[in-house]
Structure formats: structure tokens, C-alpha cells
Design a protein around this motif. Structure first.
Motif, mmCIF file in Angstrom:
data_model
loop_
_atom_site.group_PDB
_atom_site.id
_atom_site.type_symbol
_atom_site.label_atom_id
_atom_site.label_comp_id
_atom_site.label_asym_id
_atom_site.label_seq_id
_atom_site.Cartn_x
_atom_site.Cartn_y
_atom_site.Cartn_z
ATOM 1 N N PHE A 162 0.831 -1.207 0.000
ATOM 2 C CA PHE A 162 0.000 0.000 0.000
ATOM 3 C C PHE A 162 0.862 1.252 0.000
ATOM 4 N N ALA A 163 2.038 1.149 0.621
ATOM 5 C CA ALA A 163 2.928 2.316 0.661
ATOM 6 C C ALA A 163 3.640 2.552 -0.655
ATOM 7 N N SER A 164 3.609 1.549 -1.560
ATOM 8 C CA SER A 164 4.298 1.708 -2.850
ATOM 9 C C SER A 164 3.468 2.466 -3.875
ATOM 10 N N THR A 165 2.244 2.831 -3.522
ATOM 11 C CA THR A 165 1.400 3.589 -4.452
ATOM 12 C C THR A 165 1.783 5.070 -4.418
ATOM 13 N N GLY A 166 1.239 5.823 -5.345
ATOM 14 C CA GLY A 166 1.549 7.262 -5.406
ATOM 15 C C GLY A 166 0.654 8.114 -4.545
ATOM 16 N N ASP A 167 -0.238 7.518 -3.740
ATOM 17 C CA ASP A 167 -1.152 8.257 -2.883
ATOM 18 C C ASP A 167 -0.395 8.712 -1.634
ATOM 19 N N ALA A 168 -0.129 10.007 -1.528
ATOM 20 C CA ALA A 168 0.673 10.532 -0.423
ATOM 21 C C ALA A 168 -0.018 10.323 0.914
ATOM 22 N N LYS A 169 -1.341 10.501 0.974
ATOM 23 C CA LYS A 169 -2.082 10.317 2.221
ATOM 24 C C LYS A 169 -1.979 8.879 2.715
ATOM 25 N N MET A 170 -2.081 7.942 1.790
ATOM 26 C CA MET A 170 -1.990 6.532 2.180
ATOM 27 C C MET A 170 -0.580 6.197 2.647
ATOM 28 N N ARG A 171 0.411 6.781 2.012
ATOM 29 C CA ARG A 171 1.793 6.512 2.420
ATOM 30 C C ARG A 171 2.031 7.006 3.845
ATOM 31 N N MET A 174 7.342 14.081 8.351
ATOM 32 C CA MET A 174 6.243 14.123 9.317
ATOM 33 C C MET A 174 6.737 14.648 10.661
ATOM 34 N N LYS A 175 7.954 14.279 11.051
ATOM 35 C CA LYS A 175 8.490 14.793 12.309
ATOM 36 C C LYS A 175 8.696 16.302 12.252
ATOM 37 N N LYS A 176 9.129 16.775 11.085
ATOM 38 C CA LYS A 176 9.357 18.205 10.930
ATOM 39 C C LYS A 176 8.085 18.947 10.514
ATOM 40 N N LYS A 177 6.969 18.156 10.393
ATOM 41 C CA LYS A 177 5.686 18.728 9.999
ATOM 42 C C LYS A 177 5.769 19.408 8.628
ATOM 43 N N GLU A 178 6.540 18.768 7.753
ATOM 44 C CA GLU A 178 6.671 19.275 6.394
ATOM 45 C C GLU A 178 5.796 18.435 5.465
ATOM 46 N N SER A 179 5.549 18.960 4.282
ATOM 47 C CA SER A 179 4.727 18.238 3.311
ATOM 48 C C SER A 179 5.536 17.102 2.683
ATOM 49 N N SER A 180 4.877 15.962 2.516
ATOM 50 C CA SER A 180 5.537 14.809 1.884
ATOM 51 C C SER A 180 4.800 14.390 0.619
ATOM 52 N N ASP A 181 3.990 15.300 0.077
ATOM 53 C CA ASP A 181 3.189 14.932 -1.092
ATOM 54 C C ASP A 181 4.043 14.637 -2.314
ATOM 55 N N ASP A 182 5.185 15.251 -2.423
ATOM 56 C CA ASP A 182 6.023 15.040 -3.610
ATOM 57 C C ASP A 182 7.019 13.907 -3.426
ATOM 58 N N MET A 183 6.956 13.212 -2.284
ATOM 59 C CA MET A 183 7.883 12.098 -2.025
ATOM 60 C C MET A 183 7.273 10.799 -2.534
ATOM 61 N N LEU A 184 7.486 10.518 -3.793
ATOM 62 C CA LEU A 184 6.938 9.318 -4.408
ATOM 63 C C LEU A 184 7.785 8.100 -4.039
ATOM 64 N N PRO A 185 7.219 6.899 -4.120
ATOM 65 C CA PRO A 185 7.989 5.690 -3.786
ATOM 66 C C PRO A 185 9.159 5.505 -4.729
ATOM 67 N N VAL A 186 10.260 4.983 -4.172
ATOM 68 C CA VAL A 186 11.460 4.779 -4.972
ATOM 69 C C VAL A 186 11.192 3.791 -6.093
ATOM 70 N N LEU A 187 10.460 2.692 -5.799
ATOM 71 C CA LEU A 187 10.079 1.702 -6.814
ATOM 72 C C LEU A 187 8.849 0.965 -6.317
ATOM 73 N N PRO A 188 8.064 0.415 -7.227
ATOM 74 C CA PRO A 188 6.878 -0.336 -6.798
ATOM 75 C C PRO A 188 7.268 -1.548 -5.959
ATOM 76 N N ALA A 189 6.358 -1.950 -5.081
ATOM 77 C CA ALA A 189 6.646 -3.071 -4.189
ATOM 78 C C ALA A 189 6.881 -4.362 -4.956
ATOM 79 N N GLU A 190 6.148 -4.548 -6.081
ATOM 80 C CA GLU A 190 6.317 -5.820 -6.797
ATOM 81 C C GLU A 190 7.694 -5.949 -7.427
ATOM 82 N N ASP A 191 8.409 -4.805 -7.605
ATOM 83 C CA ASP A 191 9.738 -4.863 -8.198
ATOM 84 C C ASP A 191 10.816 -5.199 -7.175
ATOM 85 N N LEU A 192 10.467 -5.234 -5.904
ATOM 86 C CA LEU A 192 11.467 -5.530 -4.882
ATOM 87 C C LEU A 192 12.015 -6.946 -5.023
#
Length: 923
Positions: free
Chosen positions: A507-516, A554-572
Motif C-alpha cells: 500500500f505504501a508503494s502507491t503514489g497516494d501521499a495520504k496513504m503513504r 512528518m516529524k518536521k511537519k513538512e509536506s511529503s506529497d512530492d515524495m513518491l515511492p522509490v520503486l513499486p513493491a512488486e519490483d522488490l
């Protein structure tokens, strides 16, 4: 010997019964056997000792040579006792202990004396024992006694002689038995049913290798049908076998009257229920049986359903279940009677009624039937529940409109009490439904998520969590599945918690920032888990998916919306080849001993390993109208390739390649890209030499493996090679042969012929060839078993063999998870489009099935399921072309007003030559 009783207050009856053989030892039993040497025999004591001895021997206890000889001679002394029960045990002991020729000779005189006695029990048992221990030469000495006993008035003696004669034939000691036809025919007129049955069975055993003699025998007996029920049952079986053999040799069109079928129909009206059931069973088992042929069977068995005897109802329902698999429409008239059996006191009968009704019911009656079944499901055992679940699973594909009612039934069954196998069957059913009907994924995942909330089996929980991680992120509301996964993180054991961490990572490998961000909060606590595996997985996913950066933000209370996953989970864990192929090649690499050079990962085939299921499907694969047969070998196993739940054992037909030194020296060390199964028969059945061929496809060659079986006992073949004429073939360069050293009687040996490709990557080996088996033939001395030193060269013409383009196409070991993504990833550089007219098919469904079989490719996303009334359809297929070139096909079918089906084919692959190759298959 009576069971011993011990007082046990915890037992329901107050006593626990212990076997009289509990704790016995060989030494103690051998000591007890000394009583056989007493001058005054105690029959009871000898019986007990002999019973213990027989128990040890039948349980696999090994006696040394001295021990067996001593006990055997002691047993022979018991012939002086006239106690019948003891004499029976003596006969049994002799059959188990008389192994050497000296022992047989010693005891033969005693047994011959018993055969000539006036006591029928002695005569019958002595005959059985003597035929069991004697050899082929000694049988002639007792032939006179056996012939006399066959026509004896006592049925026990006559049957013993007949059964003993069958044993002689089965053990290749029955040459003299074949001269007793007159006596056996006389025994068939015996008044006793058992003697008639055994006489008919022996007569068939004598003539079974002569099809004409068997046919004459059966026709003669059918005309004279005045037989006892037992003999009639045997005759019914012979008629069924004769009809099946004739159909296999000369298939007849549907609706053509079968020879001797009138006799089977007449037996359905026999006064004996046993004969009626046997005739019904034989008719149901006939090859290509039609609905009209089954109708008399259904009418007769319908009367069995209202019988008071449970066995009658059970026999009828078992046959109805088999009919329901092939001709469910024939049972429509008996659905009402079968519904009455849902409340039968015998659970086997009620379960058979349920499974039959689930296959024969109409779409409108499904919900009513499910309600009735659900009422008494808790009363059934897990074995019966499992059969019901399997029937419901089959019903989902048959009536897609009722899929939600059927899945709700499975969900209710999943919440009931049950064992591991029962729950596993339901989970497998949900997974199969998801593959066959992708539109049901969300409903299936919801039911499975609720199941793991109260699941007692860790293996099922981890499996469901893996499925949730695989499909959950792509659902419309993925957040609702995260709650179920998180509950496993805080409530389950370490194995399930580790699986839950992996599922959350998907679920964290998706591009949805809120879900991540939500997943980061949940995974954080697993970083401090007390189990090493859970902590390591959490740390790995946090780093691999870039979740550590989200944590810092999140600790610094900064936005993480542009932090996309490095690679999809299935590619691990993505490998360039299927895991099972990699395992097979690694085992082959280590076993070959040639480990000086590094293992080449790129040489591992991506094609699916062959299986027995694909072999069976290949044998019956139809062809596209107007196109050559034999090019659609493996696609019949699409179900196994797609659902991943087949229990068919995998076979590696290329195993013999690695064991051939000549093949290895030619450079064929790795497994082939594809081994075409089943083998091609190059000789007719029953010829002196039987030859089959398996085609192994490599990147630069096709290796033809010819398996030769020598069926002549007095000959041995040496230096066997198969020469091929490749003048009419395309793409063939050099041809090399690896001979088989020898072919002894009934020992398969493999000779290899290698067709090297003249231009690998540009041309493909294809076309027809003539094959000739050449060898040196030597005579074998029947006395010594040794072959003569001198021999002569000879050859044997084989059937022609074809290497087709379809042989170069294989099912992929792993189907693309998302066909559209895979289609876009290949690109349109090597895209090819073409149109065809399939005039031989009247429906779109028939055309889709034929194209799937023909191209040897695997359908994706359940697109091979087509309604019989469909006028157009889109089929998605994936396949591999040698060597390991991926190809995707999008086939659009449309029913034409003037008849036939129009096919528009769109092909994408990694090579333009491969796209042209696939198009040329149909062109």
C-alpha cells in the motif's frame, strides 16, 4: 484370540480394549513356535503361536534365512493335526514362508496328499497354496488335479481351482491353463453363481490378448443370457470394455448405434439390482456417451432414489454425480427426487444429492437451494463440506449473474466451524473466482479480510495477507483493507505479523501521499517489534520504499506529497525469470558438476515448466478451421497457468538431456526453452519397436529425443540412431546425432538428433521430415540371457515428424499482472496488425477456444471466458517465443452475418521477427 480388557474409568464404556498383538517381539514369537515340535500337539496353543507369527510376517518383519527355514520345517509338522482351523493357518503360513525350491519340494507332497483327500476344505486350500508356491515347470505335474477340480461338484473346490488358474496366468505360469478351455466352459454351466463368475473371468484371462476371440466369446455369451447375476455382471463389464476398445479403434459419430448396446439396455431391466447398477455404471463410463444413451439409465436409477435401502440410494446418487459432470440436462427430470434426499439420514447420500443439484439446478433455483443447504451445513463433516464448496465454486463460473449469492454462501461457510482443509478449500475458491471474474475482486477481498479477523491457521492468514497486498492497493477504497492488516500487526504471532508488514508495504508503494503517511504511522511500531523477522522486514521496506524520508518530513511537519515511492513493491523481488525455472536450472547446474564457469542467469527459460495437465490438454487440442493441426500444444492448461492453484505434479521431460554425455558435449547444459509434450508417437501400438519423440527447443537448435522401446525378448539393439531427411525443412543448418548404446527388452533408451538453426534469431526451424531408425541387431540366448557377439545392421522406417511454428511458442511462467501496463511497456516498435476469416466456427466462443489452443499462448485477465451468445469479444494473450522473447496478442472477434467469425489480430513483441512469426502461424 480375544482382545484383552483393561479397566479405564475415563473410557466411555469403562474399559479400554487393547490389541492381542500389542508389544509382541520376534524372539518371543519364535520361542513360542517351538510348540510345533511337541509330540502331543496342543491345537489351541499352536493356533495362537501361528497367528502371532503370521502377524509379524505380514507387518513386514524380516526373518533371517536360518529362522525362516527352522520355522518352515516346524510348520510342516502340523500336517499331522486334523484340526481344520489349525490347518487353515498352516496353509497361510506355507504361502508366506515357502520361498526356496527345496522348501517347495518338501511341502509339495503334503499338499498333493491333501488335494487327493476326501475333505473339501483340504482340497480347496491345498490347491490355492500349491499354485501360489510352485513354478511353471512343476505346474504340469499337478495339471491333472486342477482339471479335475474345475468340474468338481463342490463349488468351493471348483472356485479355488479356477482362481488358482487365474493366479498362474497372472504370474506367467499359465501356459498349461490355456488348454483347459473345455473344462472351463463346462464350469460355466455350474449351478453355483460363484463358480460361473470365476469361470467366465478365467476364460477372459485366457483370451484377453486375442481381440477377435474376446469378441466371439462376448457375442456367444450375450446370445445365451441365462446366467447368474454375478456372471452377468462380469459379462456386462466385458461388453463395456469391448465397446470402448472398438470406439477407440474406430470412433463413430454421435448418434450412431453401438454394437451390443442393446444388451446393456436389456440389463437395465434385469431382476437383480446388482446387474442393473453394473449396466448403468458401464453405460455412464462409455466414451462419448450421448444424452439419449443416458436417458434409460436415469429412468432406472430414479427408482433407486425411493428405495428403503441406503446402499441403493447411495449407488444411484454416485452415478448421478458422474452424469452431472458431462450431461447435467439429462437429470432435470429427477431434480425433485434429489431434493428429497437433502434431508436423508445418511450424510453421504445427502452430500451427493447436494453436489449433483448444484451442477444441474437452473439459475432461478440457486438461491432456494443454497438456503436449504445452509440449514444443515453445520451437521456435516469437513469432508462433505469441502465437496459442497467445490461444487459452489464451479457454479460461480456457470452462472455469473448469481456470483454474489454464491460468494455470500462461501462467506457464511467461512465463518462456520471447520478444519484447515475445509477453510483452505474456501480460500482457494475465492482466489479462483478472482482470476476467472476480475469484477468480483473487491467482494472476494472483503470476505477474505473478515475471515482473517478470526482465523486459527497462520498459513491461511499469511496467504490472505499476501493477496490483500497484491490486489488491495488497486481497489476503489484501499483504505478499508489497511484496518484488517493492521489488526494482524497487533494481535497475531510473528509469522502473521511479518506477512502483515509486507502487505502494508504494498500500500505504501502507491503514489497516494495520504496513504503513504498512514502506512508510515502503522509500520513505525514494527521497527521495535521483539521478533527479528518482523523488525528486519519493516526496516527493509522503510528504506527500500523511501518511507524514512516521509517519517522525517512528518516529524518536521513538512509536506511529503512530492515524495513518491522509490520503486513499486512488486519490483522488490522481481527476477528476470520465474522462481521455479531458476530452481530447476540451479539444481541442474549443481548436479552437472560443471561449476567452473559461472551460472548464467540470462539463459534461464521464462516459459512455464511442462506438467501432466498440459500434456493431457495438448493431446486433445483442437485446431483453427483451415489451419494445420499440432501447433497448439500447451494452451489447454491455461487454467493451471492462471490460477496458480493446480495440484498437478510438475514434470521435467528435459531431465534425460542432462544425463546424456553426448548432448552435454554439444553445449546443451541448460534446460531447453520448451519441451513439447506429450511425446509424438512414431510407431503404431503393438509393433516390435515402439518409438516416441519429444522436441526440445533451444536458442540455436531443436533437439529431437527419440525414446525407443524394444518389445522383442530375443533381440537386443545396439548403436541406435534416428536419421532424418531435412530437405523439405526451413532454417536447418547442421544435423548431428547422439546414438543410444543399446536397447534391451522393455527398457526405454533415448537417441538424440540435433537440428542446428542456420540463422538463430532470424530464422526458425520448421517443416516436416522423414525418420529412419538404424541399429545393429543381435540375437539373445534364451538360456543365458547374453547377446551374440556377431550382429547385423538393419533399419526401421518411422512415421514422419513435423516441427511447427507452434513448437516455438510457450506459455509464460508468470502472467503479466496488468496486461495494459505490459502492453504499454513493450511499445509499438514491433507492432503488427492483421485480419483473418475463421469460416469453420459458427460461434465466437468456439473461435476463441480454437485460437487459444492453436497459438499455445495463455489468456490474461479471464478473457478466455465467452458467452455462447456473444457476437463480439476481445481476447488478451501472453506468450514467449524462443528464445525468451515476450509477445502479447490482442485478438478481436466478431460474428459475421453471412457465417463464420472475423478475427483482427494485434501483436506486440520485443522483436519484429517474432511478431511476423506469430502472424504467419494463422496466415
Amino acid at each position: 484370540m480375544d482382545d484383552r480388557k483393561y479397566k479405564d474409568e475415563d473410557a466411555g464404556w469403562g474399559y479400554a480394549f487393547v490389541s492381542p498383538f500389542e508389544g509382541i517381539q520376534k524372539g518371543q514369537v519364535l520361542q513360542e513356535c517351538r510348540c510345533f515340535n511337541d509330540r502331543q500337539l496342543d491345537a489351541d496353543k499352536c493356533e495362537e503361536a501361528l497367528t502371532r507369527l503370521l502377524y509379524l510376517v505380514t507387518q513386514g518383519e524380516k526373518l533371517s534365512s536360518d529362522e525362516a527355514t527352522t520355522v518352515f520345517f516346524s510348520v510342516t509338522k502340523l500336517f499331522q493335526s486334523s484340526e481344520e482351523s489349525l490347518r487353515r493357518l498352516v496353509y497361510l503360513a506355507i504361502k508366506e514362508l515357502a520361498h526356496t525350491a527345496e522348501e517347495v519340494i518338501i511341502v509339495t507332497n503334503c499338499l498333493t496328499k491333501d488335494i487327493n483327500s476326501d475333505i473339501d476344505m483340504y482340497r480347496a486350500n491345498a490347491t490355492r497354496v500349491l499354485c501360489k508356491i510352485t513354478d511353471a515347470q512343476m505346474v504340469q505335474a499337478i495339471e491333472r488335479y486342477l482339471k479335475q477340480e474345475i468340474v468338481d461338484r463342490n463349488p468351493y473346490v471348483a472356485s479355488s481351482s479356477l482362481v488358482s488358474a487365474q493366479s498362474l496366468i497372472a504370474n506367467n505360469k499359465g501356459d498349461v491353463v490355456r488348454r483347459w478351455v473345455n473344462e472351463i466352459a463346462q464350469a460355466m454351466e455350474h449351478a453355483n453363481p460363484m463358480v460361473q463368475y470365476h469361470a467366465l473371468a478365467l476364460l477372459y484371462a485366457i483370451k484377453q490378448n486375442d481381440k477377435l476371440a474376446v469378441s466371439k466369446l462376448v457375442q456367444q455369451l450375450v446370445r445365451n443370457a441365462q446366467r447368474t447375476p454375478l456372471a452377468t455382471c462380469m459379462l456386462v463389464r466385458l461388453v463395456g470394455k469391448l465397446i470402448s476398445d472398438q470406439h477407440a479403434a474406430n470412433p463413430v459419430p454421435a448418434g450412431t448405434p453401438r454394437p451390443l448396446f442393446d444388451f446393456l439396455e436389456a440389463c437395465l431391466r434385469h431382476r437383480s439390482d446388482m446387474v442393473v447398477h453394473e449396466a448403468a455404471k458401464v453405460i455412464v463410463d462409455l466414451p462419448d456417451v450421448s444424452a439419449s444413451e443416458l436417458q434409460p439409465v436415469v429412468n432406472v436409477l430414479q427408482l433407486f432414489l425411493v428405495q428403503s435401502k441406503t446402499i441403493m440410494r447411495f449407488a444411484a446418487m454416485r452415478l448421478f454425480n458422474r452424469i452431472a459432470f458431462t450431461h447435467p440436462g439429462v437429470l432435470a427430470a429427477v431434480n425433485g427426487d434429489m431434493e428429497q434426499l437433502l434431508q436423508d439420514s445418511n450424510r453421504s447420500v445427502s452430500t451427493l444429492a447436494i453436489t449433483a443439484l448444484l451442477r444441474t439446478c437452473s439459475e432461478s433455483s440457486i438461491e432456494r437451494l443454497l438456503k436449504q443447504i445452509h440449514m444443515f451445513m453445520p451437521e456435516l463433516g469437513d469432508e462433505f463440506k469441502t465437496k459442497i464448496v467445490e461444487a459452489v465454486n464451479a457454479l460461480c463460473a456457470k452462472y455469473p449473474a448469481k456470483q454474489y449469492a454464491l460468494m455470500n454462501f462461501l462467506g457464511a461457510a467461512l465463518r462456520e466451524e471447520g478444519g484447515y482443509e475445509f477453510k483452505k478449500t474456501i480460500v482457494n475458491s475465492y482466489l479462483a473466482i478472482m482470476v476467472k471474474m476480475p469484477e468480483t475482486k473487491e467482494t472476494c477481498l472483503t470476505h477474505l479480510s473478515e475471515f482473517i479477523e478470526d482465523c486459527e491457521h497462520s498459513s491461511l492468514s499469511t496467504r490472505v495477507l499476501h493477496v490483500l497486498g497484491e490486489h488491495g492497493p488497486s481497489m476503489p477504497e484501499p483504505g478499508k483493507f489497511i484496518r484488517y492488516i493492521y489488526n494482524r500487526l497487533i494481535l497475531e504471532n510473528s509469522t502473521v505479523r511479518a506477512a502483515a508488514v509486507s502487505a502494508l508495504a504494498c500500500f505504501a508503494s502507491t503514489g497516494d501521499a495520504k496513504m503513504r503517511r498512514s502506512v508510515v504511522v502503522l509500520v513505525q511500531q514494527s521497527l521495535a517489534d521483539h521478533d527479528d523477522e518482523v523488525r528486519d522486514r519493516a526496516s527493509f521496506y522503510v528504506k527500500a520504499l523511501g518511507l524514512d524520508l516521509v517519517m522525517e518530513a512528518m516529524k518536521k511537519k513538512e509536506s511529503s506529497d512530492d515524495m513518491l515511492p522509490v520503486l513499486p513493491a512488486e519490483d522488490l523481488y522481481k527476477l528476470p525469470c520465474p522462481v521455479q525455472n531458476l530452481e530447476a536450472d540451479l539444481l541442474r547446474y549443481v548436479g552437472s558438476g560443471a561449476t567452473q564457469s559461472c551460472f548464467d542467469l540470462s539463459s534461464v527459460s521464462k516459459a512455464a515448466l511442462p506438467s501432466t495437465a498440459r500434456s493431457a490438454a495438448a493431446a486433445t487440442a483442437p485446431s483453427v478451421g483451415g489451419l494445420p493441426d499440432g501447433m497448439g500444444g500447451e494452451a489447454g492448461a491455461v487454467a493451471e497457468a492462471t490460477n496458480g492453484t493446480s495440484a498437478v505434479q510438475e514434470i521435467d521431460p528435459a531431465e534425460r538431456l542432462g544425463k546424456s554425455r553426448g548432448i552435454v558435449e554439444l553445449g546443451f547444459v541448460n534446460r531447453p526453452f520448451k519441451s513439447c509434450m506429450p511425446p509424438v508417437e512414431l510407431t503404431e501400438e503393438g509393433t516390435e519397436y515402439e518409438v516416441k519423440c519429444v522436441k526440445h527447443v533451444f536458442e540455436n537448435a531443436v533437439v529431437l529425443e527419440f525414446t525407443v522401446v524394444n518389445t522383442l525378448e530375443d533381440q537386443v539393439l545396439e548403436n541406435l540412431v534416428v536419421e532424418v531427411d531435412v530437405a523439405d525443412m526451413e532454417g536447418v543448418g547442421e544435423v548431428k546425432m547422439v546414438p543410444a548404446p543399446h536397447a534391451k527388452f522393455n527398457e526405454p533408451e533415448s537417441a538424440f538428433t540435433v537440428l542446428f538453426c542456420s540463422a538463430p534469431g532470424e530464422l526458425y526451424v520448421n517443416g516436416g521430415m522423414t525418420c529412419t531408425l538404424k541399429y545393429t541387431m543381435k540375437e539373445v540366448d534364451s538360456a543365458t540371457g547374453e547377446a551374440d557377439e556377431d550382429g547385423y545392421e538393419d533399419d526401421y522406417q518411422l512415421e514422419d515428424l513435423t516441427v511447427s511454428i507452434g513448437d516455438m511458442i510457450a506459455l509464460p511462467g508468470e502472467l503479466p499482472r496488468n496486461f495494459k501496463a505490459a502492453w504499454d511497456a513493450i511499445g509499438d516498435v514491433a507492432e503488427l496488425s492483421d485480419s483473418f476469416a475463421l469460416g469453420a466456427h459458427e460461434t465466437v466462443a468456439a473461435a476463441v477456444s480454437a485460437v487459444v489452443q492453436f497459438l499455445s499462448m495463455a489468456p490474461c485477465e479471464g478473457t478466455d471466458r465467452v458467452s455462447d451468445r456473444a457476437r463480439e469479444h476481445v481476447l488478451l494473450m501472453a506468450g514467449l517465443v524462443a528464445p525468451n522473447v515476450q509477445a502479447l496478442v490482442r485478438a478481436q472477434f466478431q460474428l459475421q452475418p453471412e457465417g463464420g467469425v472475423a478475427l483482427n489480430l494485434l501483436i506486440r513483441s520485443e522483436s519484429e521477427a517474432v511478431s511476423n512469426l506469430i502472424a504467419s502461424c494463422i496466415a
